[in-house]
Write a protein that holds these residues in place. Structure first.
Motif, PDB file in Angstrom:
ATOM      1  N   ASP A   1       2.222   6.255  -2.661  1.00 20.13           N
ATOM      2  CA  ASP A   1       3.207   7.250  -3.084  1.00 20.13           C
ATOM      3  C   ASP A   1       3.084   7.557  -4.573  1.00 20.13           C
ATOM      4  OD1 ASP A   1       4.177   7.449  -0.510  1.00 20.13           O
ATOM      5  OD2 ASP A   1       5.847   6.055  -0.858  1.00 20.13           O
ATOM      6  N   VAL A   2       2.886   6.528  -5.396  1.00 17.53           N
ATOM      7  CA  VAL A   2       2.742   6.732  -6.844  1.00 17.53           C
ATOM      8  C   VAL A   2       1.439   7.458  -7.157  1.00 17.53           C
ATOM      9  CG1 VAL A   2       2.463   5.543  -9.065  1.00 17.53           C
ATOM     10  CG2 VAL A   2       4.170   4.740  -7.430  1.00 17.53           C
ATOM     11  N   VAL A   3       0.344   7.009  -6.543  1.00 15.67           N
ATOM     12  CA  VAL A   3      -0.964   7.646  -6.774  1.00 15.67           C
ATOM     13  C   VAL A   3      -0.929   9.099  -6.322  1.00 15.67           C
ATOM     14  CG1 VAL A   3      -3.387   7.647  -6.036  1.00 15.67           C
ATOM     15  CG2 VAL A   3      -2.288   5.503  -6.701  1.00 15.67           C
ATOM     16  N   HIS A   4      -0.344   9.360  -5.157  1.00 12.54           N
ATOM     17  CA  HIS A   4      -0.269  10.726  -4.629  1.00 12.54           C
ATOM     18  C   HIS A   4       0.550  11.625  -5.552  1.00 12.54           C
ATOM     19  CE1 HIS A   4       1.111  13.772  -1.495  1.00 12.54           C
ATOM     20  NE2 HIS A   4      -0.191  13.952  -1.601  1.00 12.54           N
ATOM     21  N   ALA A   5       1.693  11.124  -6.013  1.00 12.73           N
ATOM     22  CA  ALA A   5       2.538  11.909  -6.922  1.00 12.73           C
ATOM     23  C   ALA A   5       1.803  12.213  -8.227  1.00 12.73           C
ATOM     24  CB  ALA A   5       3.841  11.170  -7.211  1.00 12.73           C
TER      25      ALA A   5
ATOM     26  N   PHE B   1       0.813  -1.221   0.000  1.00 11.83           N
ATOM     27  CA  PHE B   1       0.000   0.000   0.000  1.00 11.83           C
ATOM     28  C   PHE B   1       0.844   1.268   0.000  1.00 11.83           C
ATOM     29  CE2 PHE B   1      -2.254   3.471   2.100  1.00 11.83           C
ATOM     30  CZ  PHE B   1      -3.245   3.657   1.153  1.00 11.83           C
ATOM     31  N   LYS B   2       1.891   1.336   0.822  1.00 11.23           N
ATOM     32  CA  LYS B   2       2.660   2.585   0.913  1.00 11.23           C
ATOM     33  C   LYS B   2       3.277   2.986  -0.426  1.00 11.23           C
ATOM     34  CE  LYS B   2       6.022   5.176   3.555  1.00 11.23           C
ATOM     35  NZ  LYS B   2       5.664   6.355   2.857  1.00 11.23           N
ATOM     36  N   PRO B   3       3.996   2.093  -1.131  1.00 13.09           N
ATOM     37  CA  PRO B   3       4.526   2.490  -2.446  1.00 13.09           C
ATOM     38  C   PRO B   3       3.417   2.807  -3.451  1.00 13.09           C
ATOM     39  CG  PRO B   3       5.621   0.498  -1.668  1.00 13.09           C
ATOM     40  CD  PRO B   3       4.502   0.781  -0.727  1.00 13.09           C
TER      41      PRO B   3
END
Length: 106
Positions: A38-42, A33-35
């Motif tokens: 991070d991709v979705v947020h970016a 979930f964390k990576p």
């Protein structure tokens, strides 16, 4: 046919978070979930679509991801307390405007 209420259609398409999750998970890679967040947020920041703060966006992303898992569009694999998420072929139905090659999803 979609019902109208107050001049707006009541049938809504996928929101930006769900669309971005589908785009990221449409590849062959599996994500924790964390990576994944991070991709979705970016990606959402690049599109200027991230609003409401990072923690709220994290919560919404997790809820949308669990919804996709429960609808059978994303596979959740748990090994040694590590949860991995991977998109399935049915995920393409979330992205009606984007044609994905069958080789991109398994």
């Amino acid at each position: 046919m979609a019902n109208t209420f107050g001049g707006f259609s009541s049938r809504r398409g996928p929101d930006k978070v769900t669309e971005e999750l589908a785009v990221v998970l449409s590849g062959k890679a599996s994500f924790e979930f964390k990576p994944l967040f991070d991709v979705v947020h970016a990606n959402l920041l690049a599109k200027k679509s991230a609003s409401g703060g990072e923690e709220m966006l994290r919560l919404r992303t997790y809820e949308k991801l669990q919804s996709l898992v429960s609808r059978g569009m994303v596979k959740k694999t748990i090994t040694n307390a590590v949860k991995q998420y991977r998109g399935l072929a049915s995920l393409a139905s979330v992205l009606p405007g984007i044609q994905l090659a069958p080789s991109e999803l398994t």
